[in-house]
Design an enzyme around this catalytic site. Structure first.
Site, short mmCIF file in Angstrom:
data_model
loop_
_atom_site.label_atom_id
_atom_site.label_comp_id
_atom_site.label_asym_id
_atom_site.label_seq_id
_atom_site.Cartn_x
_atom_site.Cartn_y
_atom_site.Cartn_z
N LEU A 81 -14.94 -51.35 -21.22
CA LEU A 81 -14.67 -50.65 -19.97
C LEU A 81 -14.70 -49.14 -20.17
O LEU A 81 -14.28 -48.64 -21.22
CB LEU A 81 -13.29 -51.05 -19.42
N GLU A 111 -5.15 -54.89 -12.25
CA GLU A 111 -4.60 -55.78 -13.27
C GLU A 111 -4.07 -54.93 -14.42
O GLU A 111 -4.64 -53.89 -14.74
CB GLU A 111 -5.68 -56.73 -13.80
N LYS A 113 -3.64 -53.80 -18.14
CA LYS A 113 -4.55 -53.84 -19.30
C LYS A 113 -3.72 -54.24 -20.52
O LYS A 113 -2.85 -53.49 -20.97
CB LYS A 113 -5.20 -52.48 -19.53
N ASP A 115 -2.82 -55.15 -24.34
CA ASP A 115 -3.20 -54.59 -25.64
C ASP A 115 -3.22 -55.72 -26.67
O ASP A 115 -2.24 -56.00 -27.34
CB ASP A 115 -2.19 -53.51 -26.05
N GLU A 170 -7.17 -61.85 -23.28
CA GLU A 170 -6.64 -61.19 -24.48
C GLU A 170 -5.67 -62.12 -25.19
O GLU A 170 -4.80 -62.72 -24.55
CB GLU A 170 -5.88 -59.91 -24.09
N TYR A 222 -8.23 -63.24 -17.52
CA TYR A 222 -8.43 -62.38 -16.36
C TYR A 222 -9.85 -62.34 -15.80
O TYR A 222 -10.09 -61.65 -14.81
CB TYR A 222 -8.00 -60.95 -16.69
N LYS A 309 -5.83 -45.41 -18.45
CA LYS A 309 -4.97 -45.51 -19.63
C LYS A 309 -3.68 -44.72 -19.41
O LYS A 309 -3.72 -43.55 -19.05
CB LYS A 309 -5.69 -44.97 -20.88
N CYS A 403 17.55 -42.13 -56.66
CA CYS A 403 18.07 -43.02 -55.63
C CYS A 403 19.28 -42.38 -54.94
O CYS A 403 20.19 -41.89 -55.63
CB CYS A 403 18.48 -44.36 -56.25
N CYS A 406 22.53 -44.69 -56.13
CA CYS A 406 22.99 -44.85 -57.52
C CYS A 406 22.45 -43.78 -58.46
O CYS A 406 22.73 -43.81 -59.66
CB CYS A 406 22.61 -46.25 -58.04
N CYS A 421 13.69 -47.87 -56.22
CA CYS A 421 14.79 -47.70 -57.18
C CYS A 421 14.75 -48.90 -58.11
O CYS A 421 14.93 -50.04 -57.67
CB CYS A 421 16.13 -47.64 -56.44
N CYS A 427 22.41 -51.12 -58.16
CA CYS A 427 22.33 -50.28 -56.97
C CYS A 427 23.02 -51.00 -55.81
O CYS A 427 22.55 -52.07 -55.39
CB CYS A 427 20.87 -49.99 -56.65
#
Length: 666
Positions: A81, A111, A113, A115, A170, A222, A309, A403, A406, A421, A427
Site C-alpha cells: 500500500l 479498516e 492496519k 502490524d 495478517e 480483510y 500511518k 557489578c 557485589c 556478573c 551475587c
C-alpha cells in the site's frame, strides 16, 4: 449412529466451539469439556485411520516438519500500500480517486492496519488448501502446515461460499501472548523477543509446526480475491467472510465522506492502545469493487487504497540517572530513570537502554533531554537525544565495569551484547532470582511462598540457596514482616508438599541456563534420574532429541560446579523427586537407537500404546508424523491413506508388526 457419523459430528461440534472461542470470543463450554471431546475424537480417529481427514480439529496441534519451504507464485499479486502521514495527503489521494473515476460519488471503508505478517490463504470447495507468505508480492513461501495450527483460521468453511478463492490478512501475536512468551524466555536466561510483529513473522518459518502450535498466534482477515465473488463491495465482502467463519475485525467502518474517514482516524489514534494487538495505522479503501477495478494499480500499489500511518508514540523528557539491574543469570541491563511523562496511555518513569553499545551509539548522558518511544516495543525505549538541550557541563556515560550489587568485575564474552556478573553463587540478585524461579508456579509451585518473601528470607540470612528452604522452621519465619501464624504454617507446609513435585519440574526448577519446561521434560524422560543426567557426556546430551550444543554445554557446566553438586545431594536427603517415579530404567535394549518410527493402523499382537512403548524401550523414538527423518512406518490394518502416500513419496520403509518383532529379536 455409525462410527463415521460419530467422528463427523464430533468434528463439526469442535469446529463450532473453536469458532466460538477464537473468532467470536464467546465460548459456550469449558476448556475441560472441549479437551474431553477432542480426546474422544482423537481416540476414534486412532482406532479408525481410514477416516483420516487433514482438516480435522485434531490436526491443529501440528507435528509436520518442513525443512525447506516451497516457493509458490501468487495467482493474484499481493501489492503493498501507498502510505500517507497527514490528512492533507489523504485529501490529495481522494482527488486522484475522484479524477480517475470521473465522479465525486465515492464511498470508503476504513479498516485498522494490523502490524503483523501478511498471508494469503487459499480455499477450494470450502476447505483450506494452501497458505503462502507475501514474499516479494509475486511469490512467497508456502507455510500451510504452520498456518493450520492457528485456531482462528477455519479449516472448513460455513454456509455458502465460492468454489475457489483466496483471502488475505495478517498473522499477529496479541500483546498478552507476546508478554507471556518473553517472560518464559527471561525465566530461562534467554534474550526476549524484540516485538510482536517480528515474532509473528518468524513463527511462520519455524520448521516444526508443533512449535508453531504452542505460540498464541492469531489471524485477522480483510480482503477476498477470486472470480465471480458473491458481493459487490469491500464492506459486503467483510461481512461474507464473517459468515463463512473467518475472524474479521469488527472495528471496520463504512465512510460516506473524507470527514467520516478523519473521525475514524482520530478515534483510533487514541483508542488503539485499548486493543489486544498492535495496529500502526488505518487503511482506507474505495468500497465499490467495480470502482476498484476501474482505478486499477500502479507498478507497486492499488490506486484505490491508501494506508494512513499513525505517528509513533514519542515524547521527550529528562534522563535523571542510569541504574543497572542484575538478572538471575548475571546479565546486566542498563535502565534509564526518567522524569515521569505520559506515553501511550501510561505514566513512564523508566526506559530500557539495552546494553553498552546502545548507550555509546546514541551518546546518552545523564541530564540529557531524550526522546522516548513505545512504537513496536512493549517496554519504552530511548531512541534519540535532543542535543540542542544538552547541558554544557555534560560528561559522556562510562558503562560500569563492576557489578552494582557485589562489585565483582564484569565480563563480556566475544560476540555478546551484554555484560555479565560472573559471581553466580555470591551475587545477591542472582541468588534471590534463582530461588524465586525454583518456587515459581511452573517449577516447584510452593504455596505460601512468594518472590518478596524469598528476598526477605535471604536478607534475613535464613536461606542462601533453594536447598536451605527445606531446613526452615516455623519459629524462624514467624518473626518476619507480615508473617502471621497461619502464613508461617502455609509456608512450611508448602515447602514440604513440594517434595511431591515430579522430576521433570524439579529439573526445570534447578534453573539450569537454557533448560526451560520443554527441554526439562525431554531430559527427564531420556535420563530418568539426576545422576544419569549429571554423568552424561556432551556427545550423549547432543544426541538427545532437540538438545543442541549450547544447551548440552550449559548442562555440563552446571553439574561440574561443586556448589551445585552439594545442593543436589542435599535435595536428595530432603526427599525431593530427583528421578522418575519408577526409579528404574525401563529400557530393554538399544537395538533401535537412532531410529524413528511412526505407528499407523490397528494391530493384532500389540495395542498401539504397547507398540510405542516397545519402540522406546528398545532405544527408538516414536514420531507423530512421517518426515524425511522417519526410518520405519509400522503399519497395521486400515493404515491412513495419507500416511501411506507420504511414506511412499519419501521412500520410508513400511513394515508389519511381525517385521517389527523380527527387527527387535535380531
Amino acid at each position: 449412529m455409525d462410527i463415521l457419523q460419530t467422528i463427523q459430528a464430533l468434528r463439526e461440534e469442535l469446529n463450532q466451539h473453536n469458532y466460538n472461542y477464537y473468532v467470536q470470543d464467546n465460548p459456550i463450554i469449558s476448556d475441560f469439556e472441549f479437551d474431553t471431546k477432542l480426546k474422544e475424537l482423537q481416540e476414534l480417529e486412532a482406532k479408525h485411520p481410514e477416516y483420516f481427514d487433514e482438516n480435522s480439529p485434531t490436526q491443529r496441534v501440528g507435528g509436520a516438519i518442513t525443512k525447506n519451504f516451497n516457493t509458490v507464485v501468487h495467482e493474484t499479486r499481493m501489492y503493498s500500500l501507498d502510505n500517507g502521514y497527514s490528512k492533507d495527503e489523504l485529501l490529495e489521494w481522494e482527488k486522484r480517486v475522484q479524477k480517475g473515476l470521473g465522479t465525486t460519488d465515492v464511498e470508503y471503508v476504513c479498516e485498522l492496519k494490523y502490524d503483523g505478517a501478511s498471508i494469503s490463504i487459499s480455499y477450494e470447495h470450502g476447505k483450506l488448501t494452501k497458505a503462502v507468505t507475501r514474499g516479494d508480492g509475486f511469490q512467497g513461501d508456502e507455510v500451510t502446515a504452520n498456518i493450520k495450527t492457528i485456531r482462528a483460521i477455519p479449516l472448513k468453511l460455513k454456509g455458502e461460499y465460492p468454489e475457489k478463492f483466496d483471502i488475505r490478512g495478517e498473522i499477529i501475536l496479541p500483546l498478552e501472548g507476546f508478554a507471556k512468551m518473553n517472560q518464559e524466555l527471561i525465566e530461562i536466561g534467554e534474550t526476549p523477543y524484540s516485538n510482536p510483529r517480528n515474532t509473528a513473522s518468524g513463527s511462520l518459518k519455524l520448521q516444526d509446526s508443533a512449535e508453531v502450535a504452542k505460540r498464541p498466534l492469531d489471524c485477522l482477515l480483510y480482503f477476498i480475491v477470486g472470480n465471480n465473488l458473491p458481493f459487490k463491495t469491500q464492506f459486503e465482502g467483510l461481512e461474507k467472510a464473517r459468515q463463512w467463519g473467518f475472524k474479521v475485525p469488527k472495528q471496520s467502518k463504512l465512510a460516506k465522506s473524507m470527514n467520516d474517514v478523519f473521525a475514524f482516524i482520530d478515534h483510533w489514534d487514541i483508542h488503539r492502545h485499548d486493543l489486544p494487538y498492535e495496529t500502526d495505522g488505518v487503511v482506507i479503501k474505495v468500497n465499490d469493487l467495480h470502482q476498484q477495478d476501474e482505478l486499477g494499480y500502479t507498478a507497486k500499489s492499488p490506486r484505490w487504497a491508501i494506508a494512513y500511518k499513525f505517528k509513533a508514540e514519542r515524547v521527550s523528557t529528562r534522563l535523571n540517572s542510569i541504574s543497572y539491574q542484575v538478572g538471575r543469570t548475571g546479565a546486566i541491563t542498563p535502565v534509564a530513570n526518567l522524569e515521569p511523562v505520559q506515553l501511550a496511555g501510561t505514566i513512564v518513569k523508566r526506559a530500557s537502554l539495552h546494553n553498552a553499545d546502545q548507550i555509546e551509539k546514541l551518546d546518552v548522558r545523564v541530564g540529557d533531554e531524550v526522546f522516548v518511544e513505545k512504537g513496536g516495543e512493549i517496554i519504552p525505549k530511548i531512541i534519540a537525544v535532543d542535543f540542542t538541550k544538552r547541558p554544557e557541563d555534560s560528561m559522556p556515560t562510562i558503562y560500569i565495569d563492576k557489578c552494582p550489587e557485589c562489585l565483582t568485575e564484569l565480563e563480556r564474552k566475544e560476540g555478546e551484547a551484554q555484560h555479565y556478573c560472573p559471581n553466580f553463587y555470591g551475587c545477591p540478585p542472582q541468588i534471590i532470582g534463582r530461588i524465586q524461579h525454583y518456587i515459581s508456579r511452573k517449577a516447584m509451585d510452593i504455596e505460601g511462598l512468594g518472590g518478596e518473601t524469598v528476598a526477605l528470607l535471604y536478607n534475613s540470612d535464613l536461606i542462601h540457596n533453594y536447598a536451605d528452604l527445606y531446613e526452615l522452621k516455623k519459629e524462624q519465619v514467624l518473626p518476619l514482616e507480615r508473617m502471621a501464624d497461619k502464613s508461617a504454617d502455609n509456608l512450611i507446609n508448602g515447602i514440604e508438599k513440594s517434595k511431591e513435585i515430579p522430576f521433570e519440574r524439579v529439573l526445570y526448577a534447578l534453573g539450569i541456563r537454557y533448560v526451560g519446561e520443554t527441554v526439562a521434560k525431554k531430559l527427564a524422560k531420556h535420563y530418568k534420574s539426576i545422576d544419569n543426567l549429571a554423568n552424561a557426556s556432551l556427545m550423549d546430551l547432543v544426541l538427545v532429541d532437540e538438545i543442541g550444543e549450547r544447551i548440552a554445554q550449559s548442562v555440563i557446566t552446571f553439574f561440574e560446579n561443586d556448589e551445585n553438586k552439594k545442593i543436589i545431594e542435599r535435595l536428595k536427603t530432603y526427599g525431593v523427586q530427583l528421578e522418575t517415579k519408577s526409579g528404574t530404567d525401563t529400557s530393554v535394549s538399544d537395538k533401535l537407537a537412532g531410529k524413528i518410527f511412526v505407528v499407523s493402523g490397528v494391530f493384532e499382537k500389540f495395542s498401539r500404546d504397547d507398540l510405542k512403548k516397545a519402540i522406546e524401550d528398545n532405544g527408538g523414538k516414536v514420531g507423530s508424523s512421517i518426515s524425511s527423518k522417519t526410518n520405519y512406518v509400522v503399519a497395521g490394518d486400515n493404515m491412513g491413506p495419507a500416511k501411506l502416500e507420504k511414506a511412499n513419496q519419501l521412500g520410508v520403509a513400511i513394515i508389519s508388526e511381525d517385521d517389527f518383532i523380527k527387527l527387535v529379536a535380531e
